[in-house]
Design a protein around this motif. Structure first.
Motif, short mmCIF file in Angstrom:
data_model
loop_
_atom_site.label_atom_id
_atom_site.label_comp_id
_atom_site.label_asym_id
_atom_site.label_seq_id
_atom_site.Cartn_x
_atom_site.Cartn_y
_atom_site.Cartn_z
N LEU A 71 -3.66 0.82 -6.49
CA LEU A 71 -3.97 0.99 -5.05
C LEU A 71 -5.16 0.69 -4.71
CD1 LEU A 71 -2.63 2.49 -2.76
CD2 LEU A 71 -3.75 4.68 -3.68
N LEU A 72 -6.13 0.74 -5.38
CA LEU A 72 -7.55 0.46 -4.88
C LEU A 72 -7.73 -0.80 -4.72
CD1 LEU A 72 -10.34 1.33 -4.61
CD2 LEU A 72 -10.90 0.61 -7.12
N GLU B 152 -3.84 4.09 -9.72
CA GLU B 152 -4.90 4.27 -9.04
C GLU B 152 -5.73 2.97 -8.80
OE1 GLU B 152 -6.71 7.46 -10.98
OE2 GLU B 152 -6.06 9.03 -9.50
N VAL C 82 -1.20 6.95 -14.42
CA VAL C 82 -1.90 7.56 -13.28
C VAL C 82 -3.06 6.42 -12.74
CG1 VAL C 82 -3.05 9.32 -12.07
CG2 VAL C 82 -1.15 9.73 -13.32
N ASN C 83 -3.78 6.03 -14.06
CA ASN C 83 -4.99 5.31 -13.79
C ASN C 83 -4.35 3.93 -13.41
OD1 ASN C 83 -6.46 7.41 -14.68
ND2 ASN C 83 -6.69 6.72 -16.84
N LYS D 159 0.85 -1.02 0.19
CA LYS D 159 -0.03 0.03 0.19
C LYS D 159 0.91 1.30 -0.15
CE LYS D 159 -3.41 2.34 2.88
NZ LYS D 159 -2.57 3.20 3.44
N LYS E 32 -5.66 -1.50 -1.44
CA LYS E 32 -6.45 -1.08 -0.07
C LYS E 32 -7.70 -2.09 0.35
CE LYS E 32 -5.80 4.06 -0.25
NZ LYS E 32 -6.43 5.33 -0.58
N LEU F 55 2.18 6.18 -7.27
CA LEU F 55 0.87 7.13 -7.50
C LEU F 55 1.31 8.70 -7.59
CD1 LEU F 55 -1.72 7.51 -8.61
CD2 LEU F 55 -2.90 7.23 -6.31
N THR F 56 1.95 8.92 -6.54
CA THR F 56 2.47 10.43 -6.42
C THR F 56 3.46 10.79 -7.31
OG1 THR F 56 1.89 10.33 -4.03
CG2 THR F 56 3.36 11.92 -4.71
N LYS G 273 1.90 11.13 -10.83
CA LYS G 273 1.05 12.44 -10.85
C LYS G 273 1.94 13.50 -11.12
CE LYS G 273 -3.12 10.87 -8.11
NZ LYS G 273 -3.74 11.28 -6.92
N THR H 160 2.77 1.52 -3.36
CA THR H 160 1.74 1.89 -4.65
C THR H 160 1.70 3.49 -4.35
OG1 THR H 160 1.11 -0.27 -4.45
CG2 THR H 160 -0.34 1.31 -5.93
N GLU H 161 1.36 3.81 -3.10
CA GLU H 161 0.96 5.27 -2.83
C GLU H 161 2.17 6.07 -3.38
OE1 GLU H 161 -2.12 4.83 1.00
OE2 GLU H 161 0.10 5.22 1.21
#
Length: 392
Positions: A173-174, A170, A166-167, A142, A177, A149-150, A153, A145-146
């Protein structure tokens, strides 16, 4: 890449650490505080007291008759009798022997019930350890991946990245989570179950170590050890003993009952007193009782044979599964490389050697493989505790 992934599973498992397990301590607490164990103990102790009742003498009987005579000069009659009835003397010895064997069976029932409850508790502990171990890589996934993602972006903002990257991050990450919070929910639920088994006293198991597995003997030796300590088998064997004692009691009850006492009689100014004796002829009361108890004996023998056969093959299947799982886990331990797949993937992605899609595909392959390893490890310990149930 696949070899690197398998190696990392082993390295990751070792890095989690194997401190002294608290599972046994948890079981000790549950054995002291569990309400079912306490209730079962009280119940079977009460049953043992009940088994000993009913083997004393019958209550004595007192009879008094006052009869007015007619005509008036006929005089009155007074009768007074006190009697004590009792079974044939051998009955009391047979009943005591039966009560003793029933007491032994009560202890066996109690031990069998407690053993099953402790096995349930230990399996919950194993599930908790598995979930605790799984939560560590889920947390790392988690967080990693966060960060990605940052990073994607920021690249998108500077014009060096794409919205597709980015997609993908995301979506990844979904899913992580979802797994993270589901596993955390499982951990909370399992700790609540432990608290319930601990009689409502809060207890939490945060350990990420199972327990040391002692050397397990070959199947033939282990099967004999298990059968020798199988409380269910012992209760069925005790059923046979009790059935024989019931037959003995039934035969003894077919003997005559007797009564002795004192009889006083007064009539027309004269009194008579002396010993009263009597005997009960067992013509109908005990009919078919011995036949019934012999039928119970036959049933007990059949039940014992069925359980012995079923238990043998149950142990055999468990032992086969134990050997299979042990071999699979051993394969992981034989790998002797040092590269870590996640670090290699990170470097490859940072260097532009692989695409974001390729990165997440490889990462998911690794994650699934590591999850499978943890599941196999959990199942291995579940099989071990089931085989070793007789030691609880």
């Amino acid at each position: 890449m696949k070899n690197n992934i398998i190696l990392f599973l082993v390295t990751m498992s070792l890095s989690l650490g194997y401190s002294q397990s608290t599972i046994d301590i948890t079981l000790i607490e549950i054995s002291k505080n569990n309400k079912t164990i306490l209730a079962n103990t009280q119940y079977w102790n009460a049953q043992k007291v009940q088994y000993k009742t009913g083997n004393s003498l019958y209550n004595p009987t007192v009879e008094y008759d006052y009869l007015n005579g007619s005509p008036a000069n006929a005089g009155n009659q007074t009768d007074f009798t006190i009697t004590q009835s009792f079974d044939f003397p051998s009955v009391y010895g047979k009943k005591n022997a039966l009560a003793y064997q029933l007491g032994i069976q009560a202890d066996l029932y109690l031990r069998a019930a407690n053993q099953e409850l402790l096995l349930e508790a230990k399996k919950i502990c194993i599930e908790l350890v598995y979930r605790n171990k799984l939560q560590i890589p889920l947390t790392k996934r988690k967080e990693a991946t966060e960060k990605w993602l940052t990073y994607f972006k920021k690249k998108l903002e500077t014009g060096d990245g794409t919205i597709l990257d980015v997609n993908k991050a995301e979506i990844q990450l979904l899913e992580i989570k979802k797994q993270f919070f589901e596993n955390a929910s499982f951990i909370a639920k399992l700790n609540e179950q432990l608290t319930s088994l601990n009689g409502g006293t809060a207890i939490t198991l945060n350990d990420v170590a199972y327990f040391d597995v002692s050397v397990i003997a070959d199947f033939e030796t282990l099967e004999k050890e298990i059968e020798a300590q199988d409380y269910i088998k012992k209760t069925l064997e005790q059923d046979k003993v009790i059935a024989q004692k019931q037959i003995d009691v039934s035969k003894a009850l077919a003997l005559p009952k007797m009564e002795v006492g004192y009889h006083y009689q007064g009539i027309l100014g004269q009194t008579y007193n002396g010993i009263h004796t009597g005997i009960s002829l067992p013509l109908w009361e005990s009919k078919n009782r011995v036949k019934l108890e012999k039928a119970k004996m036959t049933f007990a023998e059949t039940a014992l044979t069925d359980h012995t056969n079923e238990h043998y093959f149950e142990i055999k299947q468990l032992y086969g599964r134990y050997e299979s799982l042990k071999s699979i886990l051993g394969d992981y331990e034989k790998i002797n490389q040092s590269a870590a797949p996640i670090k290699l993937l990170d470097k490859a992605l940072s260097a532009g050697q692989i695409s974001v899609l390729e990165y997440f595909v490889e990462l998911n392959y690794y994650n699934a493989t590591f999850n499978s390893y943890l599941e196999i490890e959990k199942e291995y310990f579940e099989v071990v505790v089931t085989l070793m149930k007789y030691k609880l």
